[in-house]
Design an enzyme around this catalytic site. Structure first.
Site, PDB file in Angstrom:
ATOM      1  N   ASP A  53       0.875  -1.174   0.000  1.00 56.00           N
ATOM      2  CA  ASP A  53       0.000   0.000   0.000  1.00 56.00           C
ATOM      3  C   ASP A  53       0.906   1.215   0.000  1.00 56.00           C
ATOM      4  O   ASP A  53       1.559   1.517   1.010  1.00 56.00           O
ATOM      5  CB  ASP A  53      -0.895  -0.025   1.236  1.00 56.00           C
ATOM      6  N   ASN A  76       3.596   2.521 -10.762  1.00 56.91           N
ATOM      7  CA  ASN A  76       2.409   2.614 -11.603  1.00 56.91           C
ATOM      8  C   ASN A  76       1.134   2.920 -10.813  1.00 56.91           C
ATOM      9  O   ASN A  76       0.166   3.415 -11.384  1.00 56.91           O
ATOM     10  CB  ASN A  76       2.232   1.289 -12.355  1.00 56.91           C
ATOM     11  N   TYR A 137      -6.123  15.260  -9.587  1.00 58.17           N
ATOM     12  CA  TYR A 137      -5.308  14.300 -10.329  1.00 58.17           C
ATOM     13  C   TYR A 137      -4.237  15.045 -11.128  1.00 58.17           C
ATOM     14  O   TYR A 137      -3.057  14.673 -11.095  1.00 58.17           O
ATOM     15  CB  TYR A 137      -6.205  13.476 -11.251  1.00 58.17           C
ATOM     16  N   LYS A 141      -0.148  14.822 -10.587  1.00 55.72           N
ATOM     17  CA  LYS A 141       0.751  14.368 -11.649  1.00 55.72           C
ATOM     18  C   LYS A 141       1.781  15.449 -11.989  1.00 55.72           C
ATOM     19  O   LYS A 141       2.931  15.120 -12.333  1.00 55.72           O
ATOM     20  CB  LYS A 141      -0.047  13.968 -12.883  1.00 55.72           C
ATOM     21  N   THR A 172      -8.131   1.375 -20.417  1.00 51.91           N
ATOM     22  CA  THR A 172      -8.171   0.677 -19.138  1.00 51.91           C
ATOM     23  C   THR A 172      -9.455   1.068 -18.408  1.00 51.91           C
ATOM     24  O   THR A 172     -10.209   1.934 -18.848  1.00 51.91           O
ATOM     25  CB  THR A 172      -6.961   1.061 -18.267  1.00 51.91           C
TER      26      THR A 172
END
Length: 218
Positions: A53, A76, A137, A141, A172
């Site tokens: 984790d 990843n 997000y 990033k 995905t």
């Protein structure tokens, strides 16, 4: 760098891009550790499940103690939230940014001991773009991109290659609700493994990402 016989850790290995990494690396003869919060979700033949984790210091430290033969780490693991509210954005940073920090700090000495190796950080086209529907997000990033550049400089002397991977929409689960062109995760994996072999610093995995990166100067 030859993957045959190399020990590789992939975080977020139970689905999507992470699973594509593990499957291809097994085909190439690597010893592959698949890190996931729930190791029982790592089911592919030839992949060694590891409880990991990236939001938990103790979990990352335990994995580092267990996996002393690793020479390649592929960061990843990633999440995207609602983009609304501090709590949602904090949760994204815990995985997408602080997860990079934890894993890098825990495994950099191991990579050094094993000859340098490579560290791969999966980032995003949103490292360079604002996006209101995914502002947390995107910000996480962007922070990851900055951290990747600093890490590259910090680990160069020990012989560790640090690769930043930028990609737009992939086919995905995370982008299942998005219409339009998507790059196959297997294509991204192929590009990243070639970059590791070449010693490249960066992978721009699709046309949109390459166009955005080229436009930064203007």
């Amino acid at each position: 760098m030859d993957f045959d016989g190399a020990a590789v850790l992939v975080t977020g290995a139970n689905r999507g891009l992470g699973r594509a990494f593990t499957q291809e690396l097994v085909k190439r003869g690597a010893k592959v550790y698949g890190g996931a919060r729930n190791p029982a979700s790592v089911v592919d033949e030839g992949v060694i499940p590891v409880q990991l984790d990236v939001t938990d210091d103790a979990s990352v430290e335990a994995a580092a103690k267990e996996l002393g033969d690793v020479s390649i780490v592929i960061n990843n693991a990633g999440v995207t939230g609602t983009g609304e509210g501090v709590d949602s954005i904090k949760a994204e940073f815990e995985v997408n940014f602080y997860g990079l920090v934890r894993t890098t700090d825990a495994f950099a000495p191991i990579l050094k001991a094993n000859g340098g190796g490579a560290l791969v950080n999966v980032l995003s086209i949103l490292s360079w773009l604002g996006y209101p529907a995914a502002r947390g997000y995107a910000a996480s990033k962007a922070a990851g991109w900055s951290f990747t550049k600093s890490t590259r400089d910090a680990l160069r002397e020990q012989g560790t290659s640090v690769v930043g991977v930028h990609v737009g929409y992939m086919d995905t689960d995370m982008a299942a609700h998005i219409e339009g062109p998507k790059v196959a995760p297997e294509d991204v994996v192929s590009q990243v493994l070639q970059a590791i072999q070449n010693g490249d610093d960066e992978v721009l995995a699709d046309d949109g990402t390459r166009a955005v990166k080229a436009s930064l100067a203007s």
